[in-house]
Write an enzyme that holds these catalytic residues in place. Structure first.
Site, PDB file in Angstrom:
ATOM      1  N   ARG A 147       2.994  96.943  91.468  1.00  0.00           N
ATOM      2  CA  ARG A 147       2.993  95.535  91.850  1.00  0.00           C
ATOM      3  C   ARG A 147       1.771  94.907  90.751  1.00  0.00           C
ATOM      4  O   ARG A 147       0.803  95.889  90.348  1.00  0.00           O
ATOM      5  CB  ARG A 147       2.042  95.352  93.230  1.00  0.00           C
ATOM      6  CG  ARG A 147       1.836  93.729  93.684  1.00  0.00           C
ATOM      7  CD  ARG A 147       3.052  93.145  93.828  1.00  0.00           C
ATOM      8  NE  ARG A 147       2.811  91.989  94.592  1.00  0.00           N
ATOM      9  CZ  ARG A 147       3.857  90.905  94.661  1.00  0.00           C
ATOM     10  NH1 ARG A 147       4.857  90.946  94.047  1.00  0.00           N
ATOM     11  NH2 ARG A 147       3.361  89.940  95.526  1.00  0.00           N
TER      12      ARG A 147
ATOM     13  N   GLY B 120      11.943  85.912  98.119  1.00  0.00           N
ATOM     14  CA  GLY B 120      10.577  85.467  98.437  1.00  0.00           C
ATOM     15  C   GLY B 120      10.564  85.835  99.997  1.00  0.00           C
ATOM     16  O   GLY B 120      10.873  86.875 100.333  1.00  0.00           O
TER      17      GLY B 120
ATOM     18  N   THR C  14      10.296  91.928  90.456  1.00  0.00           N
ATOM     19  CA  THR C  14      10.162  90.668  90.173  1.00  0.00           C
ATOM     20  C   THR C  14       9.222  89.960  89.206  1.00  0.00           C
ATOM     21  O   THR C  14       8.267  90.866  88.637  1.00  0.00           O
ATOM     22  CB  THR C  14       9.432  90.141  91.497  1.00  0.00           C
ATOM     23  OG1 THR C  14       9.683  88.654  91.490  1.00  0.00           O
ATOM     24  CG2 THR C  14       8.204  90.479  91.863  1.00  0.00           C
TER      25      THR C  14
ATOM     26  N   GLU D  63       3.225  85.778  89.140  1.00  0.00           N
ATOM     27  CA  GLU D  63       2.910  86.474  90.468  1.00  0.00           C
ATOM     28  C   GLU D  63       1.561  85.887  91.232  1.00  0.00           C
ATOM     29  O   GLU D  63       1.320  86.157  92.396  1.00  0.00           O
ATOM     30  CB  GLU D  63       2.770  88.043  90.410  1.00  0.00           C
ATOM     31  CG  GLU D  63       3.348  88.811  91.437  1.00  0.00           C
ATOM     32  CD  GLU D  63       4.881  88.602  91.372  1.00  0.00           C
ATOM     33  OE1 GLU D  63       5.473  88.356  92.294  1.00  0.00           O
ATOM     34  OE2 GLU D  63       5.504  88.961  90.512  1.00  0.00           O
TER      35      GLU D  63
ATOM     36  N   ASN E   8       8.410  87.138  90.241  1.00  0.00           N
ATOM     37  CA  ASN E   8       8.194  85.937  91.292  1.00  0.00           C
ATOM     38  C   ASN E   8       9.119  84.847  91.199  1.00  0.00           C
ATOM     39  O   ASN E   8      10.066  85.003  91.450  1.00  0.00           O
ATOM     40  CB  ASN E   8       6.780  85.512  91.030  1.00  0.00           C
ATOM     41  CG  ASN E   8       6.506  84.799  92.492  1.00  0.00           C
ATOM     42  OD1 ASN E   8       7.237  84.985  93.490  1.00  0.00           O
ATOM     43  ND2 ASN E   8       5.237  83.900  92.352  1.00  0.00           N
TER      44      ASN E   8
ATOM     45  N   THR F  69      13.846  87.327  91.955  1.00  0.00           N
ATOM     46  CA  THR F  69      13.470  88.762  91.865  1.00  0.00           C
ATOM     47  C   THR F  69      14.672  89.554  92.042  1.00  0.00           C
ATOM     48  O   THR F  69      15.879  88.934  92.084  1.00  0.00           O
ATOM     49  CB  THR F  69      12.770  89.048  93.355  1.00  0.00           C
ATOM     50  OG1 THR F  69      11.548  88.405  93.313  1.00  0.00           O
ATOM     51  CG2 THR F  69      12.446  90.483  93.769  1.00  0.00           C
TER      52      THR F  69
ATOM     53  N   SER G 107       3.111  90.750  99.169  1.00  0.00           N
ATOM     54  CA  SER G 107       4.222  90.514  98.663  1.00  0.00           C
ATOM     55  C   SER G 107       5.183  90.623  99.911  1.00  0.00           C
ATOM     56  O   SER G 107       4.791  91.226 101.007  1.00  0.00           O
ATOM     57  CB  SER G 107       4.895  91.780  97.643  1.00  0.00           C
ATOM     58  OG  SER G 107       6.295  91.999  97.583  1.00  0.00           O
ATOM     59  N   SER G 108       6.544  90.089  99.897  1.00  0.00           N
ATOM     60  CA  SER G 108       7.507  90.276 100.998  1.00  0.00           C
ATOM     61  C   SER G 108       8.491  91.365 100.477  1.00  0.00           C
ATOM     62  O   SER G 108       9.417  91.593 101.432  1.00  0.00           O
ATOM     63  CB  SER G 108       8.155  88.916 101.320  1.00  0.00           C
ATOM     64  OG  SER G 108       7.333  87.852 101.675  1.00  0.00           O
TER      65      SER G 108
ATOM     66  N   ASP H 134       1.385  84.433  94.609  1.00  0.00           N
ATOM     67  CA  ASP H 134       1.688  84.961  95.854  1.00  0.00           C
ATOM     68  C   ASP H 134       0.366  85.383  96.567  1.00  0.00           C
ATOM     69  O   ASP H 134       0.451  85.499  97.784  1.00  0.00           O
ATOM     70  CB  ASP H 134       2.590  86.573  95.783  1.00  0.00           C
ATOM     71  CG  ASP H 134       3.798  86.518  95.588  1.00  0.00           C
ATOM     72  OD1 ASP H 134       4.611  85.378  95.776  1.00  0.00           O
ATOM     73  OD2 ASP H 134       4.716  87.495  95.388  1.00  0.00           O
TER      74      ASP H 134
HETATM   75  O1  DON Z   1       6.483  89.529  95.932  1.00  0.00           O
HETATM   76  C1  DON Z   1       7.140  88.657  96.634  1.00  0.00           C
HETATM   77  O2  DON Z   1       7.232  88.681  97.854  1.00  0.00           O
HETATM   78  C2  DON Z   1       7.645  87.627  95.893  1.00  0.00           C
HETATM   79  N1  DON Z   1       6.938  87.433  94.564  1.00  0.00           N
HETATM   80  C3  DON Z   1       9.267  87.802  95.607  1.00  0.00           C
HETATM   81  C4  DON Z   1       9.832  86.799  95.030  1.00  0.00           C
HETATM   82  C5  DON Z   1      11.285  86.535  95.046  1.00  0.00           C
HETATM   83  O3  DON Z   1      11.891  87.461  95.495  1.00  0.00           O
HETATM   84  C6  DON Z   1      12.053  85.513  94.413  1.00  0.00           C
HETATM   85  N2  DON Z   1      13.662  85.812  94.525  1.00  0.00           N
HETATM   86  N3  DON Z   1      14.146  84.804  94.708  1.00  0.00           N
END
Ligand code: DON
Length: 583
Positions: free
Chosen positions: A114, A487, A412, A433, A414, A394, A465-466, A436
């Site tokens: 990350r 996300g 990702t 990022e 982001n 992502t 993060s998710s 987030d």
């Molecule tokens: O880490 C995370 O949760 C986000 N940065 C993920 C972003 C993401 O999945 C965007 N996709 N559609």
């Protein structure tokens, strides 16, 4: 050498559809769909090894690595770098991610690469003098950029677990960038949509993502990325140093200086990926292995599974009002916990053990109304009595090799194309990022997620993060490799992939194609993809107090289901260009 990588022996990439016995649960699923599942619901089958990723070229590169004797970790490295070329919207060297593995001997681990907040970052860096969030500052441009982790992560993975040589894994990406590749319709549309932003955030340079001579990209156009090719060649030849030092670092720092970004040479030198012990839980006959903090996804997923296990979802039927009710109520509760308790475990104590305590989750599930009426999110707060935290693009790929090693990796920038900043001379996109983090307590980020001090900005800290790369095993053997972008919706999509396989007996392609539902506590809305609910089910849910929110498709689940007899069944999400290949 390059041509060997590019010419895939297609005959070896067996792909055939399967006849799967129609169970009553899978018939309930077919019957429940208001509109047909997008694209044919035939899974890809392979006997030994498989790669499912967001782009056909990346899946080809990964499969070829496996055919040449590479293991799943080698394939992950090659796929990651190939995606950095052919999937500019999310594939990356300028971002980060999480990789979960389960090896053939039964051990599992996770690698956290990350991004981190640069040393110069401060808690209130995106607020004005009145303490209000300055729109756009955390989502685009150089100030939105966290210290990238991808190249360091891949170098660490390869050093400890790879079999083939590092240069041989980078070369396909170098070749794709240098020679160019055909744009798909979706990627061409994405680049066209972002044209104004590329121009705005790259003053004084002309990134290769802008069509030479102006105008729109079309499907089939060749995109050549020579600067990115040279960056990847430096990484091929020098490893980690090819990115974090020397020419690439010099170009990155020059861009930070020009645009007022914070990433410094000290940040680059200090960046460390981290091996972390994965989280483990049980769901029916399966062990669920998933990503620990700084992902919130693994904790939330295991909490939801604990809440849902006592409920016979198959008996309730697929996407019936009562099944949707229980799943949504579980989602509502865990996202409330997420907002309060989750953050970077290296910067404060995340009460993971408490959050995963069975009594705690069963108690929280006990407030779900058995008659199927919605609880208002305003009446749901984070669980009480836990020690506090002191102190949408992502991509995902799933890989299983012939030895039985499995990799689940979500990576990702982001947002789509990250910060939109392409490092001049180095040709790669930088992440955004930093968004987030919870830039201001209680104020939603780009995904509508709220947070507080646990996820406040601090130098060197990882933003919550998710991303939820997950592997299920049954009797110690890998049974499902799953994950997705999206996300805040990632966690609920991964949940739906598990329920689809375990409770409803769907095949892998049905699982990824099925229209989805999502609730994240706040806003108090049930997001509904077209076709997810029959009109009668919609009426029933409204009558139960649910506010339905029709939404454009989200997520790209790329999964591998290992059937009991050992056949690999790939599910590649038809919402994108995702492709399952195996042999
Ligand atoms: O880490 C995370 O949760 C986000 N940065 C993920 C972003 C993401 O999945 C965007 N996709 N559609």
């Amino acid at each position: 050498m390059e041509t060997r990588y590019l010419a895939i022996p297609l005959a070896l990439l067996l792909a055939c559809s399967s006849e799967r016995p129609v169970t009553s649960a899978s018939r309930a699923f077919e019957d429940s769909l208001a509109s047909p599942v997008p694209k044919a619901a035939a899974p890809r089958l392979a006997n030994y090894a498989m790669v499912v990723s967001a782009h056909p070229e990346a899946s080809k590169v990964g499969t070829l690595v496996l055919q040449r004797g590479g293991n799943a970790y080698d394939a992950a490295v090659a796929v990651q770098f190939a995606l950095a070329v052919v999937l500019p919207v999310a594939g990356n060297v300028g971002g980060g991610g999480f990789l979960l593995y389960h090896d053939r001997n039964g051990s599992a681990g996770s690698l956290d690469f990350r991004e981190t907040a640069p040393a110069g970052a401060t808690r209130d860096m995106y607020l004005d003098k009145q303490g209000n969030l300055v729109p756009g500052l955390s989502t685009a441009g150089p100030l939105a950029v966290g210290t990238p982790g991808t190249v360091a992560g891949m170098a660490t993975l390869h050093k400890q677990m790879g079999r083939l040589s590092w240069p041989s894994l980078l070369q396909p990406a170098v070749a794709l960038a240098t020679k160019g590749f055909r744009l798909t319709e979706k990627e061409a549309a994405g680049l066209n949509r972002t044209r104004a932003d590329f121009t705005k955030y790259n003053p004084g340079s002309s990134p290769a993502y802008l069509r030479p001579g102006g105008g729109d990209w079309k499907a089939g156009d060749t995109l050549r990325l020579p600067e990115l090719g040279r960056t990847l060649a430096r990484v091929r030849d020098q490893g980690r140093a090819g990115f974090y030092q020397g020419e690439t670092a010099r170009l990155l720092l020059a861009e930070m200086k020009r645009g007022g970004g914070l990433v410094s040479q000290k940040d680059l030198d200090g960046y460390q990926p981290k091996w972390r012990e994965p989280l483990r839980g049980r769901y029916r006959d399966y062990e669920v292995i998933t990503m620990p903090p700084p992902s919130s996804g693994g904790v939330a997923l295991l909490q939801m599974l604990q809440m849902l296990e006592p409920i016979d979802l198959a008996q309730l039927g697929y996407h019936t009002p009562l099944a949707v009710h229980y799943i949504t109520e579980a989602e509502r509760r865990v996202y409330a916990d997420r907002a309060t308790y989750l953050g970077d475990p290296d910067f404060g104590a995340v009460p993971v053990q408490k959050l995963l305590d069975l009594d705690y989750n069963r108690q929280r599930a006990g407030t779900m109304r058995t008659k199927g009426r919605a609880t208002a999110s305003a009446d749901v707060a984070a669980g009480k009595g836990l020690p506090g935290y002191e102190s949408n693009e992502t991509t995902h790929y799933s890989i299983v090799d012939a030895l039985g090693n499995a990799v689940s990796c979500t990576t990702t920038l982001n947002g789509a194309y990250g910060s939109k900043v392409v490092v001049p001379g180095a040709g790669f996109l930088l992440n955004n990022e930093m968004d987030d983090f919870s830039a201001k307590a209680g104020v939603p980020n780009a995904y509508g997620l709220v947070g507080g001090s646990a996820n406040a900005i601090a130098p060197g800290k990882r933003m919550l993060s998710s991303m939820t790369p997950t592997i299920l095993t049954r009797n110690g053997k890998v049974a499902l490799v799953t994950g997705t972008p999206g996300g805040s919706t990632i966690i609920t999509s991964v949940l739906q992939s598990i329920i689809g396989i375990v409770d409803y007996g769907l095949n892998a392609q049905q699982v990824v194609a099925a229209p989805r539902l999502h609730h994240q506590w706040l806003p108090d809305l049930l997001d509904v993809e077209a076709g997810a609910l029959l009109p009668a089910a919609q009426d029933s849910l409204r009558a139960r107090g649910y506010r339905l929110n029709p939404r454009q498709p989200w997520g790209r689940l790329d999964i591998i289901h290992i059937r009991p007899e050992g056949t690999l069944e790939g599910g590649a999400d038809p919402r994108g260009d995702d492709t399952a290949l195996g042999y």
